[in-house]
Design a protein around this motif. Structure first.
Motif, PDB file in Angstrom:
ATOM      1  N   ARG A  31       0.738  -0.877  -0.108  1.00 16.73           N
ATOM      2  CA  ARG A  31      -0.099   0.003  -0.446  1.00 16.73           C
ATOM      3  C   ARG A  31       0.919   1.297   0.225  1.00 16.73           C
ATOM      4  O   ARG A  31       0.562   1.893  -0.572  1.00 16.73           O
ATOM      5  N   GLY A  32       2.044   1.252   0.175  1.00 14.67           N
ATOM      6  CA  GLY A  32       2.929   2.027   0.462  1.00 14.67           C
ATOM      7  C   GLY A  32       3.113   2.160  -0.530  1.00 14.67           C
ATOM      8  O   GLY A  32       3.261   3.387  -0.998  1.00 14.67           O
ATOM      9  N   VAL A  33       3.648   1.637  -0.966  1.00 16.35           N
ATOM     10  CA  VAL A  33       4.348   1.666  -2.734  1.00 16.35           C
ATOM     11  C   VAL A  33       3.721   2.329  -3.413  1.00 16.35           C
ATOM     12  O   VAL A  33       3.706   2.727  -4.099  1.00 16.35           O
ATOM     13  N   ALA A  34       2.540   1.882  -4.028  1.00 18.25           N
ATOM     14  CA  ALA A  34       1.190   2.152  -4.384  1.00 18.25           C
ATOM     15  C   ALA A  34       0.927   2.449  -4.248  1.00 18.25           C
ATOM     16  O   ALA A  34       0.868   4.391  -5.628  1.00 18.25           O
ATOM     17  N   GLN A  35       1.189   3.821  -2.946  1.00 16.59           N
ATOM     18  CA  GLN A  35       0.653   5.590  -3.379  1.00 16.59           C
ATOM     19  C   GLN A  35       1.792   6.445  -3.489  1.00 16.59           C
ATOM     20  O   GLN A  35       1.803   7.367  -3.733  1.00 16.59           O
ATOM     21  N   ALA A  55       2.574  -6.497 -11.169  1.00 14.39           N
ATOM     22  CA  ALA A  55       3.070  -6.396  -9.662  1.00 14.39           C
ATOM     23  C   ALA A  55       1.569  -6.161  -9.045  1.00 14.39           C
ATOM     24  O   ALA A  55       1.395  -7.264  -8.530  1.00 14.39           O
ATOM     25  N   TYR A  56       1.188  -5.377  -8.816  1.00 19.58           N
ATOM     26  CA  TYR A  56      -0.503  -5.112  -7.963  1.00 19.58           C
ATOM     27  C   TYR A  56      -1.507  -6.170  -8.079  1.00 19.58           C
ATOM     28  O   TYR A  56      -1.914  -6.249  -6.856  1.00 19.58           O
ATOM     29  N   ALA A  57      -1.980  -5.967  -9.231  1.00 18.60           N
ATOM     30  CA  ALA A  57      -2.360  -7.411  -9.700  1.00 18.60           C
ATOM     31  C   ALA A  57      -2.361  -8.945  -9.012  1.00 18.60           C
ATOM     32  O   ALA A  57      -3.347  -9.577  -8.994  1.00 18.60           O
ATOM     33  N   LYS A  58      -0.862  -9.296  -9.722  1.00 19.58           N
ATOM     34  CA  LYS A  58      -0.792 -10.000  -9.446  1.00 19.58           C
ATOM     35  C   LYS A  58      -0.692 -10.919  -7.908  1.00 19.58           C
ATOM     36  O   LYS A  58      -0.764 -11.442  -7.105  1.00 19.58           O
ATOM     37  N   LEU A  59      -0.645  -9.725  -6.870  1.00 22.33           N
ATOM     38  CA  LEU A  59      -0.387  -9.836  -5.892  1.00 22.33           C
ATOM     39  C   LEU A  59      -1.975 -10.015  -5.133  1.00 22.33           C
ATOM     40  O   LEU A  59      -2.270  -9.355  -3.919  1.00 22.33           O
ATOM     41  N   SER A  60      -2.592  -9.504  -6.220  1.00 26.55           N
ATOM     42  CA  SER A  60      -4.768 -10.064  -5.747  1.00 26.55           C
ATOM     43  C   SER A  60      -4.811  -8.492  -5.571  1.00 26.55           C
ATOM     44  O   SER A  60      -5.767  -8.343  -4.131  1.00 26.55           O
ATOM     45  N   ASN A  62      -6.991  -4.318  -5.929  1.00 22.32           N
ATOM     46  CA  ASN A  62      -7.169  -3.743  -6.360  1.00 22.32           C
ATOM     47  C   ASN A  62      -8.182  -2.276  -6.587  1.00 22.32           C
ATOM     48  O   ASN A  62      -9.139  -2.072  -7.430  1.00 22.32           O
ATOM     49  N   GLU A  63      -7.454  -1.487  -5.619  1.00 20.72           N
ATOM     50  CA  GLU A  63      -8.168  -0.829  -5.472  1.00 20.72           C
ATOM     51  C   GLU A  63      -8.635   0.877  -6.861  1.00 20.72           C
ATOM     52  O   GLU A  63      -7.784   0.157  -7.583  1.00 20.72           O
ATOM     53  N   GLU A  64     -10.220  -0.033  -6.710  1.00 17.32           N
ATOM     54  CA  GLU A  64     -10.204   1.117  -8.114  1.00 17.32           C
ATOM     55  C   GLU A  64      -9.268   2.846  -8.129  1.00 17.32           C
ATOM     56  O   GLU A  64      -9.079   2.936  -9.731  1.00 17.32           O
ATOM     57  N   GLU A  65      -8.577   2.903  -7.141  1.00 13.75           N
ATOM     58  CA  GLU A  65      -7.902   4.160  -7.572  1.00 13.75           C
ATOM     59  C   GLU A  65      -7.095   4.633  -7.549  1.00 13.75           C
ATOM     60  O   GLU A  65      -6.504   4.993  -9.009  1.00 13.75           O
ATOM     61  N   TRP A  91      -3.643  -7.275 -19.387  1.00 12.47           N
ATOM     62  CA  TRP A  91      -3.890  -8.616 -18.173  1.00 12.47           C
ATOM     63  C   TRP A  91      -3.896  -7.959 -16.692  1.00 12.47           C
ATOM     64  O   TRP A  91      -4.330  -8.713 -16.439  1.00 12.47           O
ATOM     65  N   ALA A  92      -3.270  -7.278 -16.540  1.00  7.69           N
ATOM     66  CA  ALA A  92      -2.920  -6.253 -14.856  1.00  7.69           C
ATOM     67  C   ALA A  92      -5.007  -6.087 -14.905  1.00  7.69           C
ATOM     68  O   ALA A  92      -5.096  -5.913 -13.686  1.00  7.69           O
ATOM     69  N   LEU A  93      -5.031  -5.194 -15.321  1.00  7.59           N
ATOM     70  CA  LEU A  93      -6.508  -4.278 -15.225  1.00  7.59           C
ATOM     71  C   LEU A  93      -7.501  -5.755 -15.635  1.00  7.59           C
ATOM     72  O   LEU A  93      -8.435  -5.151 -14.950  1.00  7.59           O
ATOM     73  N   ALA A  94      -7.066  -6.282 -16.336  1.00  7.83           N
ATOM     74  CA  ALA A  94      -8.153  -7.688 -16.723  1.00  7.83           C
ATOM     75  C   ALA A  94      -8.697  -8.231 -15.263  1.00  7.83           C
ATOM     76  O   ALA A  94      -9.357  -8.521 -14.790  1.00  7.83           O
ATOM     77  N   THR A  95      -7.240  -8.199 -15.122  1.00 13.69           N
ATOM     78  CA  THR A  95      -7.188  -9.272 -13.756  1.00 13.69           C
ATOM     79  C   THR A  95      -8.094  -8.325 -12.261  1.00 13.69           C
ATOM     80  O   THR A  95      -8.437  -9.684 -11.548  1.00 13.69           O
ATOM     81  N   MET A  96      -8.092  -7.424 -12.549  1.00 14.74           N
ATOM     82  CA  MET A  96      -8.538  -6.774 -11.673  1.00 14.74           C
ATOM     83  C   MET A  96     -10.228  -6.526 -11.229  1.00 14.74           C
ATOM     84  O   MET A  96     -10.183  -5.733 -11.382  1.00 14.74           O
TER      85      MET A  96
END
Length: 668
Positions: A31-35, A55-60, A62-65, A91-96
């Motif tokens: 979450r820190g890296v994402a922000q 990687a964000y999607a692979k780690l499951s 899927n925050e909308e922001e 692929w990542a956006l579809a996974t989310m």
């Protein structure tokens, strides 16, 4: 975590990428890296951006922001994206499960441009197909393009890429035959290299797309057998579902499969969708093992509250199909069905209604709930013929004939076709189960009214007149036949019946419906019974009235002369039937019982030998249209008084055969 606020774009991307590869999700760090990434996205290079969101999607996560910000930044840099960056981001956006049609359209256009310079790699093509199918974004030109990429480089595809490609076509309902066949050719040569999940996904997609090539099925089955012990619960469910969908049953495989399932059940209850899929699959190929069904039913009982409408209906349908009786399960499903009916689709309503009724639920209130749901003018038009028949059978089976006839009236008021199967159920009830000639005639009138072929309508009404005469209502029969003759909607059987009924006296006491007279149409109105209609017309125009032998010869010649194959016991099989009546059965033959009347060929053939000896024949036919055509054939051949036609499913007819046969035992 302490220094994440100072991370540069590549460090943000690399950190998340490393955690994804290592399957290590430190929530605070992610979450820190994402922000941090969101605040500095404009500084990200395209590869950093795609790696980060992958990687964000692979780690499951899927925050909308996050997905929205990445998508917005990707749009501004799209021209600089490589083919790999594009496919990774999509692929990542579809996974989310994040779908934006405008964004996808631009990505697709950019990907096509990259492919004109350098062909897409197998991973890029399969990932893109998977992504678009996952978010249900179907673009036919794009799928055509991607299918071309698959075919061109199929020899380079890895097992997962092949499985994903076919899976995508199945989910997107895009059955591109050339691509599927090319993929299958390579799959059958490399199945030993497939993972358990890829094996299961491939065969699921292959079945979903409607393919059932035996060598392919056998190859998959052989490969699956070697891996069954390593199959996940989902793999086991998916694979058996696929084989059953293709109507492939191999008892040796199923025995091994059951052992693998049993080990899973010992660990924990099977998940709802998997349990219902397994039960449905076994029932669909009529494979019944009491212990296996009991174990899977136990999983249903433990988790029933979390079952979706489709899971509930498939589970109880399967148990009813193989007659696996479990009162606790049946009543639990009935209660859950009653609570969730508003969420059921039409097919699920039919499956659940028939299943709980057939297995004799004690939850009687479920029938009133079913009626309240199906009678609604927004629900009933969505119910196909099969669903209507299942609900009608459920009402009768559950001891609620009042609701079954209310449904009949409701369909009439909405001017909806009840369907052949449903009308067959109503006819069985009004003719055999709870005899009511007025309702039987009302059902016959509905059967005639809704057929598109004029000749078929006449045949049904002729059969109705024959039935009225048989029940001592010659006056009512004369009235119906007179209407047909007056409106010039008649054939030879109509005139034959009218002549016979004219000699009968007495007044009619049956309340008859308002008959709909067939209208003359230009040309030949084709229908589902086109061949049978043509056969009847052939018999009436070529055979000699009152001659069973002539009628038999006419039916055989119709099939032989190029009008299409008929499922009749002609030729040498007919001789066997003759021998049965004359020699093999105990003599003298008083009663013969037949299951499957069809157009009346075999019943006419045997009745011609029975009639001179004072014998009688009872023939059972589930399709009311076939029963009506057969009755016309019997009348024309002159054997109608030696044949009784029972309409209904054999399991419904058999309990009442003693009454139908006057207490006599069948000789054959």
């Amino acid at each position: 975590v302490d220094f994440v606020g100072d991370f540069k774009p590549q460090e943000c991307a690399n950190t998340l990428w490393a955690m994804a590869i290592a399957s290590f999700a430190h929530d605070g760090l992610v979450r820190g890296v994402a922000q941090r990434a969101i605040r500095t996205l404009s500084e990200f290079r395209t590869q950093n951006l795609s790696n980060f969101v992958w990687a964000y999607a692979k780690l499951s996560y899927n925050e909308e922001e996050v997905s929205s910000e990445v998508q917005s930044m990707a749009l501004s840099k799209l021209e600089s994206f490589s083919a790999q960056d594009l496919t990774t981001t999509v692929w990542a956006l579809a996974t989310m499960l994040h779908r934006n049609d405008a964004f996808l359209t631009k990505c697709v256009h950019a990907l096509k441009q990259r492919a004109t310079v350098q062909p897409l790699l197998p991973q890029h093509a399969s990932n893109t197909m998977w992504s678009l199918a996952t978010v249900m974004f179907r673009d036919d030109p794009l799928f055509d393009f991607l299918c071309g990429c698959v075919r061109d480089r199929i020899e380079e595809f890895k097992p997962q890429e092949m499985a994903n490609s076919v899976w995508s076509l199945a989910v997107a309902t895009f059955p591109h035959e050339a691509t599927v066949l090319r993929v299958c050719s390579r799959v059958t040569r490399t199945l030993a290299e497939f993972s358990c999940q890829s094996t299961a996904n491939f065969v699921w997609a292959y079945a979903k797309l409607g393919y059932d090539n035996v060598p392919v099925i056998q190859s998959v089955e052989k490969a699956a057998l070697e891996k069954l012990d390593r199959f996940s619960e989902q793999d086991l469910s998916t694979t058996v579902w696929a084989f059953s969908t293709m109507l492939h049953r191999d008892d040796g495989f199923l025995e091994r499969w059951m052992s693998a399932v049993w080990r899973k059940i010992q660990e924990r209850p099977v998940k709802p969708q998997h349990a219902s899929n397994m039960l449905w699959a076994l029932a669909s190929v009529t494979f019944y093992d009491a212990d296996c069904f009991a174990a899977l039913a136990g999983s249903v009982v433990k988790e029933v509250a979390s079952f979706s409408p489709q899971d509930l209906s498939c589970s109880i349908w399967a148990c009813a199909t193989v007659v696996h009786r479990d009162q606790v399960l049946t009543d639990l499903v009935a209660r859950e069905t009653e609570k969730k009916l508003a969420d059921f689709d039409a097919q699920s309503i039919g499956n659940a209604a028939w299943g709980v009724a057939y297995l004799d639920t004690t939850v009687r209130s479920v029938y009133d709930a079913l009626w309240q749901t199906v009678q609604d003018s927004t629900c009933l038009p969505l119910c196909n013929e099969k669903v209507v028949a299942m609900v009608v059978r459920a009402f009768f089976q559950g001891g609620r004939p009042d609701l079954a006839w209310k449904l009949f009236a409701r369909l009439q008021s909405l001017q909806l076709d009840p369907g052949i199967s449903g009308l067959g159920v109503w006819l069985h009830q009004s003719r055999h189960q709870q005899p009511d000639l007025a309702r039987e005639m009302e059902t016959m009138a509905e059967l005639a009214k809704l057929r598109p072929c004029r000749h078929l309508q006449i045949a049904v009404l002729n059969a109705a007149a024959s039935r009225l005469e048989e029940k001592g209502q010659a006056w009512c029969a004369r009235e119906l036949l007179g209407i047909l003759v007056e409106q010039q909607a008649y054939d030879t059987v109509t005139l034959h019946l009218a002549h016979r009924c004219a000699a009968a006296g007495g007044a009619g006491t049956c309340t008859v419906p308002r008959w709909t007279v067939p209208t003359r149409v230009h040309g030949h109105a084709c229908c589902d019974y086109d061949k049978q209609c043509k056969l009847l017309q052939h018999v009436l125009s070529t055979a000699t009235k009152g001659s069973p032998v002539s009628v038999i010869d006419s039916i055989e010649s119709f099939s032989v002369d190029g009008n299409g194959w008929l499922k009749i016991a002609g030729g040498g099989k007919g001789v066997v039937l003759d021998d049965l009546v004359q020699n093999l059965a105990p003599q003298p033959v008083r009663l013969l019982l037949e299951f499957g009347c069809f157009v009346g060929y075999s019943s006419t053939r045997m009745a011609r030998l029975l009639k001179p000896r004072g014998g009688h024949m009872v023939t059972v036919e589930v399709d009311p249209v076939h029963a009506c055509i057969a009755r016309n054939v019997h009348e024309y051949a002159g054997v109608a008084d030696a044949v009784t036609v029972c309409i209904g499913y054999s399991e419904d007819v058999i309990p009442h055969l003693k009454d139908t046969c006057g207490g006599m035992a069948a000789d054959a």
